[in-house]
Design a protein around this motif. Sequence first.
Motif, mmCIF file in Angstrom:
data_model
loop_
_atom_site.group_PDB
_atom_site.id
_atom_site.type_symbol
_atom_site.label_atom_id
_atom_site.label_comp_id
_atom_site.label_asym_id
_atom_site.label_seq_id
_atom_site.Cartn_x
_atom_site.Cartn_y
_atom_site.Cartn_z
ATOM 1 N N LEU A 46 0.820 -1.211 0.000
ATOM 2 C CA LEU A 46 0.000 0.000 0.000
ATOM 3 C C LEU A 46 0.852 1.258 0.000
ATOM 4 O O LEU A 46 0.520 2.232 -0.690
ATOM 5 N N HIS A 47 1.926 1.252 0.752
ATOM 6 C CA HIS A 47 2.808 2.418 0.800
ATOM 7 C C HIS A 47 3.302 2.758 -0.609
ATOM 8 O O HIS A 47 3.240 3.919 -1.033
ATOM 9 N N LEU A 48 3.749 1.767 -1.347
ATOM 10 C CA LEU A 48 4.240 1.987 -2.715
ATOM 11 C C LEU A 48 3.102 2.339 -3.673
ATOM 12 O O LEU A 48 3.243 3.229 -4.519
ATOM 13 N N MET A 49 1.975 1.667 -3.545
ATOM 14 C CA MET A 49 0.833 1.948 -4.414
ATOM 15 C C MET A 49 0.321 3.366 -4.200
ATOM 16 O O MET A 49 0.067 4.103 -5.163
ATOM 17 N N PHE A 50 0.167 3.761 -2.954
ATOM 18 C CA PHE A 50 -0.322 5.107 -2.658
ATOM 19 C C PHE A 50 0.644 6.164 -3.197
ATOM 20 O O PHE A 50 0.216 7.218 -3.668
ATOM 21 N N GLU A 51 1.939 5.880 -3.143
ATOM 22 C CA GLU A 51 2.912 6.823 -3.695
ATOM 23 C C GLU A 51 2.717 6.994 -5.202
ATOM 24 O O GLU A 51 2.726 8.117 -5.716
ATOM 25 N N GLN A 52 2.523 5.898 -5.906
ATOM 26 C CA GLN A 52 2.244 5.986 -7.355
ATOM 27 C C GLN A 52 0.981 6.808 -7.600
ATOM 28 O O GLN A 52 0.942 7.649 -8.493
ATOM 29 N N HIS A 53 -0.040 6.565 -6.798
ATOM 30 C CA HIS A 53 -1.316 7.259 -6.983
ATOM 31 C C HIS A 53 -1.186 8.749 -6.712
ATOM 32 O O HIS A 53 -1.687 9.575 -7.478
ATOM 33 N N TYR A 54 -0.526 9.143 -5.609
ATOM 34 C CA TYR A 54 -0.448 10.581 -5.328
ATOM 35 C C TYR A 54 0.454 11.290 -6.329
ATOM 36 O O TYR A 54 0.212 12.451 -6.660
ATOM 37 N N ASN A 55 1.459 10.606 -6.859
ATOM 38 C CA ASN A 55 2.280 11.236 -7.901
ATOM 39 C C ASN A 55 1.468 11.480 -9.171
ATOM 40 O O ASN A 55 1.586 12.540 -9.794
#
Length: 154
Positions: A46-55
Amino acid sequence: MDIGINEQDRQEIANGLSRLLADTYTLYLKTHNFHWNVTGPMFQTLHLMFEQHYNELALAVDLVAERIRALGHYAPGSYAEYARLASIPEANGVPSAEDMIRQLVDGHETLCRTARSIFPIVEKASDEPTADLLTQRLQVHEKTAWMLRSLLAR
């Protein structure tokens, strides 16, 4: 300004895009918050996925704001304006990882509805660049909502 879209239609489109911008920025902030604060067994994913999403959302904010400017209007850019215009609620506290996912699904689905609500005036005004932007945003938000929903399937 004479780009083939009259002032009233440009104003209506800019108003719709301002709501889209507010929703996008609010979802960006919520996603970034969840990236920082997620815990539990799915932390790394989730940490990595959320980073992709907010970018991706950060880039989208710029595209939407620049389209408003291209239509001859000013883009909203303050928390107060976003709070007034947004239909996505801010997160309260730090929800569980599963609740974070649910809130983000709701946010992406809300963005889909906001984008779709602008199409009637965009089509009436033959504003193809805005229609293209909305279509691209819909593709991203529908796919992201689907991927997030998949994490909740049992």
